[in-house]
Scaffold this motif. Structure first.
Motif, PDB file in Angstrom:
ATOM      1  N   GLU A 193       0.789  -1.066   0.181  1.00  7.17           N
ATOM      2  CA  GLU A 193      -0.189   0.075   0.025  1.00  7.17           C
ATOM      3  C   GLU A 193       0.796   1.217  -0.045  1.00  7.17           C
ATOM      4  O   GLU A 193       0.464   2.224  -0.739  1.00  7.17           O
ATOM      5  CB  GLU A 193      -0.996  -0.017   1.158  1.00  7.17           C
ATOM      6  N   ASN A 194       2.115   1.092   0.792  1.00  9.77           N
ATOM      7  CA  ASN A 194       2.825   2.303   0.648  1.00  9.77           C
ATOM      8  C   ASN A 194       3.451   2.613  -0.684  1.00  9.77           C
ATOM      9  O   ASN A 194       3.486   3.791  -1.203  1.00  9.77           O
ATOM     10  CB  ASN A 194       4.090   2.377   1.783  1.00  9.77           C
ATOM     11  N   LEU A 195       4.013   1.671  -1.267  1.00  6.70           N
ATOM     12  CA  LEU A 195       4.449   2.026  -2.695  1.00  6.70           C
ATOM     13  C   LEU A 195       3.272   2.392  -3.481  1.00  6.70           C
ATOM     14  O   LEU A 195       3.554   3.218  -4.605  1.00  6.70           O
ATOM     15  CB  LEU A 195       5.154   0.495  -3.127  1.00  6.70           C
ATOM     16  N   ASN A 196       2.211   1.556  -3.524  1.00  8.92           N
ATOM     17  CA  ASN A 196       1.064   1.988  -4.487  1.00  8.92           C
ATOM     18  C   ASN A 196       0.681   3.393  -4.324  1.00  8.92           C
ATOM     19  O   ASN A 196       0.427   4.086  -5.342  1.00  8.92           O
ATOM     20  CB  ASN A 196      -0.221   1.184  -4.003  1.00  8.92           C
ATOM     21  N   ALA A 197       0.440   3.985  -2.986  1.00  9.97           N
ATOM     22  CA  ALA A 197       0.297   5.300  -2.821  1.00  9.97           C
ATOM     23  C   ALA A 197       1.275   6.436  -3.314  1.00  9.97           C
ATOM     24  O   ALA A 197       0.856   7.286  -3.801  1.00  9.97           O
ATOM     25  CB  ALA A 197       0.036   5.512  -1.290  1.00  9.97           C
ATOM     26  N   LEU A 198       2.268   5.966  -3.158  1.00  8.80           N
ATOM     27  CA  LEU A 198       3.398   6.903  -3.767  1.00  8.80           C
ATOM     28  C   LEU A 198       3.641   6.893  -5.366  1.00  8.80           C
ATOM     29  O   LEU A 198       3.509   7.954  -5.835  1.00  8.80           O
ATOM     30  CB  LEU A 198       4.749   6.420  -3.210  1.00  8.80           C
ATOM     31  N   MET A 199       3.413   5.940  -6.054  1.00  2.00           N
ATOM     32  CA  MET A 199       3.031   5.744  -7.354  1.00  2.00           C
ATOM     33  C   MET A 199       2.143   6.555  -7.900  1.00  2.00           C
ATOM     34  O   MET A 199       2.259   7.326  -8.989  1.00  2.00           O
ATOM     35  CB  MET A 199       3.035   4.292  -7.845  1.00  2.00           C
ATOM     36  N   LYS A 200       0.946   6.463  -7.234  1.00  6.35           N
ATOM     37  CA  LYS A 200      -0.071   7.194  -7.355  1.00  6.35           C
ATOM     38  C   LYS A 200      -0.035   8.899  -7.319  1.00  6.35           C
ATOM     39  O   LYS A 200      -0.170   9.600  -8.223  1.00  6.35           O
ATOM     40  CB  LYS A 200      -1.383   6.787  -6.692  1.00  6.35           C
ATOM     41  N   LYS A 201       0.566   9.183  -6.288  1.00  5.59           N
ATOM     42  CA  LYS A 201       1.186  10.597  -5.934  1.00  5.59           C
ATOM     43  C   LYS A 201       2.027  11.119  -7.380  1.00  5.59           C
ATOM     44  O   LYS A 201       1.900  12.318  -7.723  1.00  5.59           O
ATOM     45  CB  LYS A 201       1.796  10.658  -4.686  1.00  5.59           C
ATOM     46  N   CYS A 202       3.068  10.250  -7.895  1.00  3.40           N
ATOM     47  CA  CYS A 202       4.016  10.798  -8.890  1.00  3.40           C
ATOM     48  C   CYS A 202       3.132  11.109 -10.078  1.00  3.40           C
ATOM     49  O   CYS A 202       3.646  11.611 -10.895  1.00  3.40           O
ATOM     50  CB  CYS A 202       4.917   9.585  -9.105  1.00  3.40           C
ATOM     51  N   GLU A 203       1.945  10.625 -10.213  1.00  2.00           N
ATOM     52  CA  GLU A 203       1.074  10.631 -11.728  1.00  2.00           C
ATOM     53  C   GLU A 203       0.868  12.402 -11.552  1.00  2.00           C
ATOM     54  O   GLU A 203       0.669  12.752 -12.912  1.00  2.00           O
ATOM     55  CB  GLU A 203      -0.202   9.837 -11.618  1.00  2.00           C
ATOM     56  N   THR A 204       0.876  12.937 -10.708  1.00  2.00           N
ATOM     57  CA  THR A 204       0.628  14.444 -10.475  1.00  2.00           C
ATOM     58  C   THR A 204       1.790  15.178 -10.170  1.00  2.00           C
ATOM     59  O   THR A 204       1.428  16.477 -10.083  1.00  2.00           O
ATOM     60  CB  THR A 204      -0.791  14.842  -9.841  1.00  2.00           C
ATOM     61  N   ALA A 205       2.875  14.771  -9.841  1.00  2.00           N
ATOM     62  CA  ALA A 205       3.833  15.397  -9.201  1.00  2.00           C
ATOM     63  C   ALA A 205       4.597  16.204 -10.466  1.00  2.00           C
ATOM     64  O   ALA A 205       4.939  15.956 -11.367  1.00  2.00           O
ATOM     65  CB  ALA A 205       4.955  14.376  -8.462  1.00  2.00           C
TER      66      ALA A 205
END
Length: 145
Positions: free
Chosen positions: A28-40
């Motif tokens: 879940e931590n890696l998934n959340a960070l990958m999702k965050k990167c989509e708009t970073a």
């Protein structure tokens, strides 16, 4: 008698759903960070989606996030922390130790019939790439005997 069957069925369904939810939370931590990167800002995201041509069912999804340490040193630290937090849920872990710091290289997770791998690479030019590959309808025994 009918009430007992319903209670047993409810318990079985709850436990099976808990297993699915638990396996999805594995990274879940890696998934959340990958999702965050989509708009970073200053982050490149490349995605590949494959489907079975006959059934149109997904067979593999791959997402790669690339950024430069000089532009996003905080993001590097966040990824290292996310890998560390999700480490115990992985069934295969490959890590390196550089300058006294543990650097993740390859983590593999199972989520039902989905196999999920994460890789972390630091390039000589200062860029970092994190790749997530999901393989659907994955049969571990068939792949690895």
């Amino acid at each position: 008698m009918m009430k007992t069957k319903r209670i047993i069925l409810a318990i079985v369904l709850s436990l099976s759903m808990a297993g699915v939810v638990g396996s999805l939370k594995a990274q879940e931590n890696l998934n959340a960070l990958m999702k965050k990167c989509e708009t970073a800002q200053n982050v490149n995201v490349e995605a590949l989606f494959e489907k079975n041509p006959k059934t149109k069912k997904p067979t593999r999804n791959m997402t790669t996030v690339t950024f430069f340490v000089k532009d996003n040193s905080k993001l590097q630290d966040e990824f290292l922390e996310a890998f560390q937090k999700d480490r115990n849920a992985a069934y295969k872990v490959i890590e390196d130790k550089k300058n006294g710091k543990i650097i993740p290289s390859f983590y593999r997770f199972a989520a039902g019939t989905t196999d999920i791998t994460y890789t972390f690479e630091i390039e000589k030019n200062g860029s970092i790439s994190v790749t997530r590959i999901e393989r659907f309808d994955f049969d571990y025994d068939k792949q690895f005997g």
